[in-house]
Scaffold this motif. Structure first.
Motif, PDB file in Angstrom:
ATOM      1  N   ARG A  70      80.854  26.123  47.272  1.00  0.00           N
ATOM      2  CA  ARG A  70      82.137  25.952  47.952  1.00  0.00           C
ATOM      3  C   ARG A  70      83.187  26.780  47.227  1.00  0.00           C
ATOM      4  N   LYS A  71      83.862  27.648  47.987  1.00  0.00           N
ATOM      5  CA  LYS A  71      84.890  28.499  47.406  1.00  0.00           C
ATOM      6  C   LYS A  71      86.162  28.386  48.227  1.00  0.00           C
ATOM      7  N   ARG A  72      87.245  28.232  47.512  1.00  0.00           N
ATOM      8  CA  ARG A  72      88.541  28.100  48.186  1.00  0.00           C
ATOM      9  C   ARG A  72      88.821  29.358  49.016  1.00  0.00           C
ATOM     10  N   GLY A  73      89.107  29.152  50.271  1.00  0.00           N
ATOM     11  CA  GLY A  73      89.407  30.266  51.159  1.00  0.00           C
ATOM     12  C   GLY A  73      88.186  30.837  51.852  1.00  0.00           C
ATOM     13  N   SER A  74      86.983  30.477  51.365  1.00  0.00           N
ATOM     14  CA  SER A  74      85.752  31.010  51.967  1.00  0.00           C
ATOM     15  C   SER A  74      84.910  29.925  52.612  1.00  0.00           C
ATOM     16  N   GLY A  75      85.306  28.666  52.434  1.00  0.00           N
ATOM     17  CA  GLY A  75      84.540  27.584  53.021  1.00  0.00           C
ATOM     18  C   GLY A  75      83.269  27.290  52.242  1.00  0.00           C
ATOM     19  N   THR A  76      82.299  26.722  52.932  1.00  0.00           N
ATOM     20  CA  THR A  76      81.030  26.328  52.323  1.00  0.00           C
ATOM     21  C   THR A  76      79.934  27.269  52.786  1.00  0.00           C
TER      22      THR A  76
END
Length: 250
Positions: A70-76
């Motif tokens: 999970r990355k902020r701005g990139s979703g899961t």
């Protein structure tokens, strides 16, 4: 006062763990071939009719298992097999999840002549190694992978000869077939995980070199009378297997 019995309700698994189980099965089944296709939190809330908190806790569990990132701005996104070292991830908290392991992989056994339980294994379990048990040797594979996930040796108590004669070596789990053919029920399973050096036999089977480190998963299956009726030892290259376990805090 009379002898009134008070029934204790079985504790239900938290919803976020149920959701994690469902999502894990989807990931391992290959429902998201494009890593970026994993549903957003909002979509999961609507699909499973759960709160955002439940979704986030479920996703946190899958993240800790290395199945998603999970990355902020990139979703899961679903982690590619290479990021997981191609390992088989198995949750383990009950016998049903052992069956899930069997569903996600395939194994074909070869029936060998009866043998004594290896001394080291017998001593670890605490049984007499002098009695000869029925023996099955199998190689476990995962779809689309050439190298084996594991090599398994299983021993079945000689008292279960009638059931052993009916076993389908390409069929369901051995303990499941013994349950069916011998009218017994698995009441508990013990498990020990130990790192050992690969013998030449297992190294050849697993595509390793003799002496390479492997994990041995030793399981003992007991029936409702607490009688040990099956022992299995599965040998895994370390990079091809990972366990996840959830512990519920009262």
């Amino acid at each position: 006062m009379g002898g009134q019995k008070i029934k204790t309700a079985k504790k239900k698994k938290p919803r976020y763990l149920e959701l994690a189980d469902e999502l894990r099965e989807e990931v391992l089944r290959g429902d998201y071939p494009d890593p970026g296709d994993f549903p957003t939190e909002s979509v999961l809330c609507k699909k499973f009719d759960v709160s955002r908190f439940t979704v986030r806790e479920a996703l946190r569990k899958l993240t800790s298992e290395g199945l998603i990132a999970r990355k902020r701005g990139s979703g899961t996104i679903v982690q590619p097999a290479t990021a997981r070292a191609g390992a088989l991830h198995q949750p383990l908290s009950n016998v049903g999840e052992i069956l899930q392991y069997a569903r996600d992989t395939t194994i074909t056994y070869e029936k060998l002549p009866p043998q004594e339980i290896p001394t080291k294994i017998a001593e670890q379990i605490g049984i007499n190694p002098k009695q000869k048990w029925f023996v099955f040797h199998g190689t476990r594979l995962k779809p689309e992978r050439k190298r084996p996930i594991a090599v398994t040796v299983a021993w079945i108590d000689p008292d279960f000869a009638d059931g052993v004669e009916k076993i389908d070596i390409a069929g369901a789990t051995l303990f499941g077939q013994i349950e069916e053919y011998c009218n017994v029920t698995v009441s508990r399973v013990t498990q020990d995980i130990q790192a050992i050096a690969a013998t030449k036999r297992f190294a050849d089977d697993l595509g390793l070199e003799e002496g390479d480190p492997i994990l041995r998963i030793l399981r003992c299956y007991f029936d409702e009378d607490d009688r040990l009726f099956e022992i299995s030892a599965s040998y895994h290259p370390g990079e091809r297997f990972a366990y996840s376990m959830h512990i519920e805090v009262d």
